[in-house]
Design a protein around this motif. Structure first.
Motif, mmCIF file in Angstrom:
data_model
loop_
_atom_site.group_PDB
_atom_site.id
_atom_site.type_symbol
_atom_site.label_atom_id
_atom_site.label_comp_id
_atom_site.label_asym_id
_atom_site.label_seq_id
_atom_site.Cartn_x
_atom_site.Cartn_y
_atom_site.Cartn_z
ATOM 1 N N ALA A 1 7.779 -4.732 0.096
ATOM 2 C CA ALA A 1 6.165 -4.078 0.902
ATOM 3 C C ALA A 1 6.524 -2.587 1.108
ATOM 4 O O ALA A 1 5.867 -2.095 2.009
ATOM 5 C CB ALA A 1 6.030 -4.707 2.201
ATOM 6 N N VAL B 1 7.538 -4.536 -4.420
ATOM 7 C CA VAL B 1 6.625 -5.145 -4.089
ATOM 8 C C VAL B 1 7.192 -6.391 -2.970
ATOM 9 O O VAL B 1 6.250 -6.583 -1.738
ATOM 10 C CB VAL B 1 5.767 -5.942 -5.114
ATOM 11 C CG1 VAL B 1 4.820 -6.996 -4.501
ATOM 12 C CG2 VAL B 1 5.186 -4.985 -6.074
ATOM 13 N N GLN B 2 8.170 -6.858 -3.281
ATOM 14 C CA GLN B 2 8.721 -7.911 -2.297
ATOM 15 C C GLN B 2 9.135 -7.127 -0.822
ATOM 16 O O GLN B 2 8.966 -7.711 0.113
ATOM 17 C CB GLN B 2 9.808 -8.528 -2.924
ATOM 18 C CG GLN B 2 10.286 -9.922 -2.160
ATOM 19 C CD GLN B 2 11.225 -10.549 -2.995
ATOM 20 O OE1 GLN B 2 11.657 -10.256 -3.774
ATOM 21 N NE2 GLN B 2 11.645 -11.957 -2.307
ATOM 22 N N VAL C 1 6.072 1.477 -4.683
ATOM 23 C CA VAL C 1 5.338 0.668 -5.504
ATOM 24 C C VAL C 1 4.342 1.542 -6.152
ATOM 25 O O VAL C 1 3.944 1.571 -7.339
ATOM 26 C CB VAL C 1 4.479 -0.218 -4.678
ATOM 27 C CG1 VAL C 1 3.289 -0.992 -5.618
ATOM 28 C CG2 VAL C 1 5.462 -1.500 -4.156
ATOM 29 N N THR D 1 -4.520 2.719 -2.486
ATOM 30 C CA THR D 1 -3.474 2.445 -2.061
ATOM 31 C C THR D 1 -3.109 2.838 -0.595
ATOM 32 O O THR D 1 -2.667 2.275 0.279
ATOM 33 C CB THR D 1 -2.115 2.855 -3.078
ATOM 34 O OG1 THR D 1 -2.305 2.555 -4.324
ATOM 35 C CG2 THR D 1 -0.780 2.581 -2.624
ATOM 36 N N ARG E 1 4.321 2.311 -10.389
ATOM 37 C CA ARG E 1 2.959 1.818 -10.950
ATOM 38 C C ARG E 1 2.353 3.092 -11.738
ATOM 39 O O ARG E 1 2.053 2.924 -12.936
ATOM 40 C CB ARG E 1 1.915 1.121 -9.992
ATOM 41 C CG ARG E 1 2.203 -0.052 -9.777
ATOM 42 C CD ARG E 1 1.152 -0.599 -8.882
ATOM 43 N NE ARG E 1 1.491 -2.123 -8.395
ATOM 44 C CZ ARG E 1 0.918 -2.698 -7.548
ATOM 45 N NH1 ARG E 1 -0.152 -2.236 -6.832
ATOM 46 N NH2 ARG E 1 1.254 -4.081 -7.306
ATOM 47 N N ARG F 1 2.329 0.656 6.570
ATOM 48 C CA ARG F 1 3.319 -0.186 6.035
ATOM 49 C C ARG F 1 4.596 -0.313 6.586
ATOM 50 O O ARG F 1 5.133 0.682 7.132
ATOM 51 C CB ARG F 1 3.481 0.576 4.323
ATOM 52 C CG ARG F 1 4.300 1.754 4.392
ATOM 53 C CD ARG F 1 4.641 1.973 2.795
ATOM 54 N NE ARG F 1 5.122 3.285 2.682
ATOM 55 C CZ ARG F 1 6.494 3.375 2.956
ATOM 56 N NH1 ARG F 1 7.344 2.230 3.288
ATOM 57 N NH2 ARG F 1 6.989 4.660 2.873
ATOM 58 N N LEU G 1 9.965 -2.850 -9.794
ATOM 59 C CA LEU G 1 8.746 -2.926 -9.103
ATOM 60 C C LEU G 1 8.592 -4.221 -8.369
ATOM 61 O O LEU G 1 7.982 -4.233 -7.166
ATOM 62 C CB LEU G 1 7.650 -2.926 -10.317
ATOM 63 C CG LEU G 1 6.299 -3.215 -9.861
ATOM 64 C CD1 LEU G 1 5.784 -1.732 -8.896
ATOM 65 C CD2 LEU G 1 5.349 -2.957 -11.350
#
Length: 765
Positions: free
Chosen positions: A710, A707-708, A715, A761, A719, A522, A703
């Protein structure tokens, strides 16, 4: 009155007997037993005095008046009857004398003679009657006054004896009253301490009613008490019905034993583990079963979970191996004592106790190694074991009690050995220390000429010192203000504004590790805006994988969201979570020589990651939620996020910072931490109750920002927290913190679902 008094005395005797019985029941408590014994004896003396009083009343009043009525009054009544009869005879004689006819001389003579005799008798009885009246009147006055005087003398004696008795008890009662006041205070303190411990235990307990932490189930074949492992198991009966009963089993001295109840004796299942085998059973309907087979019989047992079954099987196997290693003599000498009472500790209590003890000692040694922490911050007592977490100091037990009485708004007290410590809080304690804090709160102590208390000083002296030091804050050195103190002279002799210097820590980056398996990494989120993040090229992103979650961290995540009592700690590779080491210095000018505003000082110190300056600003009364209107309404907590220090955030939160206070753009600390990709800060804010559903000016919640950007770590955290909230809402009242359903399968499904989610994930990242 006398009869009622006798009933009262009888009832009082029963009461005193009850007091003495209660004294015997409380003989283990010397204070209560002595008090009840003394008061019982005194009340018995009062009963004796009362009996004397009523005996005196019986003799002086009742008996005397009874004799007066029985003898004198009765004699008077008999005389009155004779007088009344003679008076009636005289009336009849007068009537007959008046009716005698003149021409009958003999009747006249007879009537006259009868009248003369009757009149003589009347006069004689009249004199006796008058005499009896006078004697009775005089004796009545004497008898009543004498009886009442004797009764009042008895009353006087009774109350005089009672006063003398209670007067002798007066010093003891005053002493007892003083001790009682202290007992009430101690009871209130103990109640408050127990309530605090109760709250901490509720916070630390995770699914306690459902099950304990099975990952800590251990056994010890070399346990000092001989108990290798113990706990509840279901045992299948050998009768025709094959019923299952829950019993307390234990492995002791190479024997497998159980008992039905606590006071029952032990029943031996396997007399010698060296002659038996153990194996799991998968061919029966019930789950988690295993069988212990000996030469004479077999015993089918069932554990509560698969991990427990494995632990019991391993414990039996280890006990068998240990029994073979022992010599025959020592084995038979150390056989199980059939009459000994079994241990009532839980399966993992002994390992937990050792782990907790060793962990507490390591925490104690680590914090006491900080400068000045080898002795109490306020009295100098060596080896302090209590801490004020919002002040960052160590205290002795007596000073900690005084700090606790100040209230949590002033000082939050925690034990270094008895309480659990989050990594960020432990790091905070190591960053401050007694020397640093005393330089702030005792800066002018010597100038004022006040004597600091010592370990041998009285509690009153220590309490007065602590209140002056932390509540009134009289020893603080004033912040730079107007005048010569705030100005420095330049090279040309002209004054110039004094510069405030603050240490700013560098960011330490750890080198990324080489992945062992092929996976997509990531990217590192940028710190500009979501739009810039989305427009940046994927090839230009910097990859890292050292902070990704692993399955072993699942329990730590649960402790963040379910209890709030333990933290995952700083993530490796995040420079924002380390405020120690060499660093650059950030300086700013004082505003036109004016006095430094404590709120502005705290605001800038939080951004500069300077913990001592921030502590000094709060000591000078800086508002922890101070808003800088000139900088988009940011607070010191938001500045700490921008500065990248998890320790500064923890310090501000411990001192009452609002985790949900937003700036003028509607962004709370959680929004800023998500923008900057500070995973540790996000985890900290979620643990402290940050609202992850709050929308900023761009209508984005944390959140959506993560997410935007990454950022897989954040995240995942957000969650998980959201799933936890949804689960609690679905469970209803049982889903509240500290209350978990005892046998609902939903919790198991929830944990399994989250574990799969974590694994997916990680694979995607």
């Amino acid at each position: 009155m006398i009869e009622a008094g006798k009933v009262y005395i009888t009832t009082n005797k029963h009461f005193v007997s009850g007091v003495r019985d209660l004294s015997q029941q409380c003989r283990n408590d010397e204070v209560v037993s002595e008090c009840l014994q003394k008061f019982g004896d005194s009340l018995q003396e009062m009963i004796n005095y009362h009996m004397i009083l009523f005996d005196q009343a019986q003799r002086s009043v009742r008996q005397q008046l009874h004799n007066f009525v029985k003898d004198d009054v009765r004699k008077f009544k008999e005389t009155k009857k004779q007088f009344d009869k003679v008076r009636e005879d005289m009336e009849m004689s007068l009537v007959k004398n008046a009716q005698a006819p003149r021409h009958r001389p003999h009747e006249v003579e007879e009537a006259t003679g009868a009248l003369t005799l009757t009149r003589k008798c009347f006069r004689h009885l009249a004199l006796d009657y008058v005499l009896q009246i006078n004697v009775l009147q005089a004796k009545k006055k004497f008898e009543i006054l004498d009886a009442m005087l004797s009764f009042m003398h008895a009353q006087y004696t009774f109350f005089q004896q009672g006063y003398s008795l209670l007067h002798q008890l007066d010093p003891y009662m005053k002493k007892l009253a003083a001790e009682l006041d202290q007992l009430v205070i101690d009871s209130a303190v103990e109640k408050r301490e127990m309530e605090r411990k109760h709250a901490l235990i509720q916070q630390r307990t995770l699914l306690q009613d459902f099950s304990y932490d099975e990952s800590k189930v251990e056994f010890d074949v070399d346990a000092p008490n001989g108990v290798v492992m113990e706990g509840y198991l279901f045992k299948r009966a050998s009768n025709a019905f094959k019923t299952w009963n829950r019993r307390w089993f234990s492995i002791q001295n190479s024997q497998l034993v159980y008992q039905k109840k606590l006071k029952d004796g032990l029943t031996v299942v396997v007399d010698d583990l060296r002659l038996c085998t153990v194996k799991p059973c998968e061919d029966i309907e019930r789950r988690f079963c295993f069988e212990v087979v000996s030469p004479t019989k077999s015993c089918m047992l069932q554990a509560d979970s698969e991990k427990l079954r494995q632990a019991w099987v391993q414990a039996v196997q280890a006990s068998i191996a240990s029994a073979y290693r022992e010599s025959p003599d020592s084995y038979y000498i150390e056989r199980l004592d059939r009459t000994a009472s079994p241990s009532t500790s839980s399966i993992d209590s002994a390992p937990d106790t050792r782990d907790r003890s060793s962990k507490g000692e390591s925490i104690l040694q680590r914090v006491q190694s900080v400068a000045g922490n080898g002795q109490c911050c306020d009295c100098g007592q060596p080896d302090p074991r209590w801490a004020s977490i919002n002040l960052g100091i160590l205290l002795c037990i007596e000073c900690s009690g005084i700090h606790r009485s100040l209230g949590v708004h002033c000082s939050k007290v925690r034990s270094l050995t008895l309480d659990s410590w989050e990594p960020e809080l432990l790091k905070l304690m190591c960053e401050l220390g007694n020397s640093t804090v005393n330089q702030i709160y005792e800066a002018q102590c010597e100038e004022l000429g006040l004597q600091k208390p010592t370990a041998s000083s009285s509690r009153q002296d220590k309490e007065a010192w602590i209140k002056v030091k932390y509540v009134e804050r009289k020893f603080l050195k004033k912040l730079p203000g107007a005048g010569a103190e705030a100005m420095e002279t330049g090279g040309g002799g002209e004054p110039k504004p004094r510069r405030w210097s603050s240490k700013k820590c560098r960011r330490h980056h750890s080198s990324p590790r080489v992945p062992r398996m092929r996976r997509q990494l990531r990217p590192e989120p940028a710190t500009i805006s979501p739009a810039a993040l989305s427009s940046a090229s994927t090839l230009e992103r910097k990859f890292r994988r050292d902070s990704l979650f692993c399955p072993d961290e699942l329990d730590s995540l649960f402790s963040y969201f379910d209890t709030g009592a333990a933290g995952a700690g700083p993530r490796k590779g995040e420079a924002s979570e380390d405020s120690s080491g060499e660093g650059e210095r950030e300086t700013w000018d004082l505003e036109d020589g004016r006095e430094v505003h404590p709120g502005l000082l705290a605001y800038r110190a939080a951004r500069a990651r300077n913990l001592p300056v921030l502590a000094e600003a709060l000591a000078h009364g800086a508002e922890v939620n101070w808003v800088n209107e000139e900088d988009e309404g940011k607070t010191p907590l938001i500045q700490a996020v921008l500065g990248g220090s998890l320790i500064i955030c923890e310090f501000l939160l411990q001192n009452g910072a609002d985790v949900n206070q937003r700036d003028s753009r509607g962004r709370a600390p959680l929004h800023h931490a998500t923008y900057l990709g500070h995973t540790g800060q996000v985890c900290l804010f979620l643990k402290r109750g940050a609202d992850q559903h709050a929308l900023d000016q761009d209508q984005q919640d944390p959140l959506a920002i993560a997410v935007q950007a990454a950022n897989a770590d954040i995240v995942t955290l957000l969650r998980l927290a959201r799933m936890n909230e949804e689960m609690r809402e679905a469970e209803g009242p049982l889903g509240q913190p500290g209350q978990y359903p005892g046998s609902s399968p939903t919790e198991l499904q929830y944990r399994k679902c989250i574990q799969e989610f974590i694994s997916l994930t990680i694979d995607e990242c």
